[in-house]
Scaffold this motif. Sequence first.
Motif, PDB file in Angstrom:
ATOM      1  N   SER A 178      37.433 -37.175  50.222  1.00 14.07           N
ATOM      2  CA  SER A 178      37.235 -36.100  49.247  1.00 14.07           C
ATOM      3  C   SER A 178      36.371 -36.581  48.084  1.00 14.07           C
ATOM      4  O   SER A 178      36.114 -35.822  47.154  1.00 14.07           O
ATOM      5  N   VAL A 223      44.543 -31.028  54.380  1.00 13.82           N
ATOM      6  CA  VAL A 223      45.916 -31.034  53.861  1.00 13.82           C
ATOM      7  C   VAL A 223      46.381 -29.597  53.633  1.00 13.82           C
ATOM      8  O   VAL A 223      45.571 -28.696  53.422  1.00 13.82           O
ATOM      9  N   GLY A 252      44.994 -22.525  65.956  1.00 14.35           N
ATOM     10  CA  GLY A 252      46.078 -21.657  65.474  1.00 14.35           C
ATOM     11  C   GLY A 252      47.195 -22.533  64.944  1.00 14.35           C
ATOM     12  O   GLY A 252      47.063 -23.153  63.891  1.00 14.35           O
TER      13      GLY A 252
HETATM   14  P1  NAD Z   1      47.666 -34.238  60.310  1.00 18.25           P
HETATM   15  O1  NAD Z   1      48.356 -34.258  58.989  1.00 18.25           O
HETATM   16  O2  NAD Z   1      48.447 -34.624  61.512  1.00 18.25           O
HETATM   17  O3  NAD Z   1      46.343 -35.121  60.244  1.00 18.25           O
HETATM   18  C1  NAD Z   1      45.484 -35.079  59.133  1.00 18.25           C
HETATM   19  C2  NAD Z   1      44.979 -36.478  58.832  1.00 18.25           C
HETATM   20  O4  NAD Z   1      44.033 -36.365  57.750  1.00 18.25           O
HETATM   21  C3  NAD Z   1      46.072 -37.432  58.361  1.00 18.25           C
HETATM   22  O5  NAD Z   1      46.059 -38.618  59.136  1.00 18.25           O
HETATM   23  C4  NAD Z   1      45.739 -37.717  56.891  1.00 18.25           C
HETATM   24  O6  NAD Z   1      46.058 -39.032  56.473  1.00 18.25           O
HETATM   25  C5  NAD Z   1      44.231 -37.484  56.892  1.00 18.25           C
HETATM   26  N1  NAD Z   1      43.718 -37.173  55.559  1.00 18.25           N
HETATM   27  C6  NAD Z   1      44.231 -36.299  54.662  1.00 18.25           C
HETATM   28  N2  NAD Z   1      43.512 -36.320  53.531  1.00 18.25           N
HETATM   29  C7  NAD Z   1      42.523 -37.229  53.718  1.00 18.25           C
HETATM   30  C8  NAD Z   1      41.459 -37.698  52.913  1.00 18.25           C
HETATM   31  N3  NAD Z   1      41.281 -37.241  51.656  1.00 18.25           N
HETATM   32  N4  NAD Z   1      40.644 -38.652  53.398  1.00 18.25           N
HETATM   33  C9  NAD Z   1      40.817 -39.123  54.664  1.00 18.25           C
HETATM   34  N5  NAD Z   1      41.809 -38.712  55.475  1.00 18.25           N
HETATM   35  C10 NAD Z   1      42.652 -37.772  55.007  1.00 18.25           C
HETATM   36  O7  NAD Z   1      47.113 -32.738  60.453  1.00 18.25           O
HETATM   37  P2  NAD Z   1      46.284 -32.001  61.605  1.00 18.25           P
HETATM   38  O8  NAD Z   1      47.071 -30.794  61.940  1.00 18.25           O
HETATM   39  O9  NAD Z   1      45.851 -32.932  62.662  1.00 18.25           O
HETATM   40  O10 NAD Z   1      45.053 -31.505  60.735  1.00 18.25           O
HETATM   41  C11 NAD Z   1      43.709 -31.786  61.071  1.00 18.25           C
HETATM   42  C12 NAD Z   1      42.865 -30.593  60.669  1.00 18.25           C
HETATM   43  O11 NAD Z   1      43.247 -29.458  61.454  1.00 18.25           O
HETATM   44  C13 NAD Z   1      43.012 -30.161  59.210  1.00 18.25           C
HETATM   45  O12 NAD Z   1      41.741 -29.824  58.687  1.00 18.25           O
HETATM   46  C14 NAD Z   1      43.875 -28.920  59.312  1.00 18.25           C
HETATM   47  O13 NAD Z   1      43.684 -28.040  58.237  1.00 18.25           O
HETATM   48  C15 NAD Z   1      43.390 -28.342  60.619  1.00 18.25           C
HETATM   49  N6  NAD Z   1      44.281 -27.367  61.246  1.00 18.25           N
HETATM   50  C16 NAD Z   1      45.530 -27.732  61.638  1.00 18.25           C
HETATM   51  C17 NAD Z   1      46.384 -26.773  62.203  1.00 18.25           C
HETATM   52  C18 NAD Z   1      47.790 -27.114  62.640  1.00 18.25           C
HETATM   53  O14 NAD Z   1      48.553 -26.177  62.986  1.00 18.25           O
HETATM   54  N7  NAD Z   1      48.194 -28.376  62.666  1.00 18.25           N
HETATM   55  C19 NAD Z   1      45.920 -25.464  62.368  1.00 18.25           C
HETATM   56  C20 NAD Z   1      44.631 -25.137  61.956  1.00 18.25           C
HETATM   57  C21 NAD Z   1      43.817 -26.101  61.405  1.00 18.25           C
END
Ligand code: NAD
Length: 251
Positions: free
Chosen positions: A64, A92, A186
């Motif tokens: 970020s 996040v 989703g």
């Molecule tokens: P997750 O929390 O399992 O993984 C996210 C990872 O991002 C974590 O390992 C965390 O340490 C890392 N992270 C967070 N902030 C960071 C930063 N500033 N710099 C570097 N790394 C950072 O979550 P996820 O579900 O795998 O999410 C991945 C993406 O998918 C996100 O953008 C999320 O918004 C999107 N998403 C997830 C869902 C869901 O249902 N899980 C649905 C739609 C979209």
Amino acid sequence: MTDLGGRLAIITGAGSGIGRAMSAAFVAAGARVFAVDLSAERLAETAALIDAPDAFATHVADVSQAGPIDAMMEAAEARFGPVEIVCNNAGVLDRMMPADEIPLALWDRVVAVNLTGPFLVTQAALPGMLARGRGVFVNTCSIASFQGGRGGVAYTASKHGILGLTRAVAATYGDRGIRCNGIAPGSVKTELAAGAEPSAAGWALRQKGLATRPPQAGADDIAPTAVFLASDAAHYVNGACLVCDAGWTVY
Ligand code: NAD
């Protein structure tokens, strides 16, 4: 045609969930992956899972912020050469907080990670890609990029924002060999909602959408869509956002 042919992909948020699954899928598709996350511990778990030292390296950074992003680009290029694919995936949640509840600090953090970070990474990767006349971005959006009740106000606004970033980059640089697309998962079983109590109002709003929700995805269900968009099989796809929600949003 989904062979990624040794190309270098930076994948952010690769220490968990969708980013981890994308890292494994990209290596399996022949890419070299520079996996980035805030957490060294989580990255080490991803590395152990993938076990491909010649095609996979990790880097700890907060994506970020501009300084760490510049260092990340330098480290990726020093390790593997030119960055050809960027997956802006780190994200996040916002505890599902509505506008009348969310503290400014939480709004700022969510927007910084989910929107400003992808913008900064894009800005850092573009000069090299433009010089080579070739590059691909795959941005992790969300069904919250299209709908108003799938997250709190900051998450929803940031995910609408990354869709706008995706379309603006596609429109601006498409005729110079750059493709920029999104994926919109989703509901996926990951660590995204772990450890933070959701707002009662946000939780109540969420319940309204659950009746039509298909079974929750695993991260492995989402990763192949990112591989497709990064590959030459998607050479004619630019500015799109592929919804991966088993049809949740069509109800
Ligand atoms: P997750 O929390 O399992 O993984 C996210 C990872 O991002 C974590 O390992 C965390 O340490 C890392 N992270 C967070 N902030 C960071 C930063 N500033 N710099 C570097 N790394 C950072 O979550 P996820 O579900 O795998 O999410 C991945 C993406 O998918 C996100 O953008 C999320 O918004 C999107 N998403 C997830 C869902 C869901 O249902 N899980 C649905 C739609 C979209």
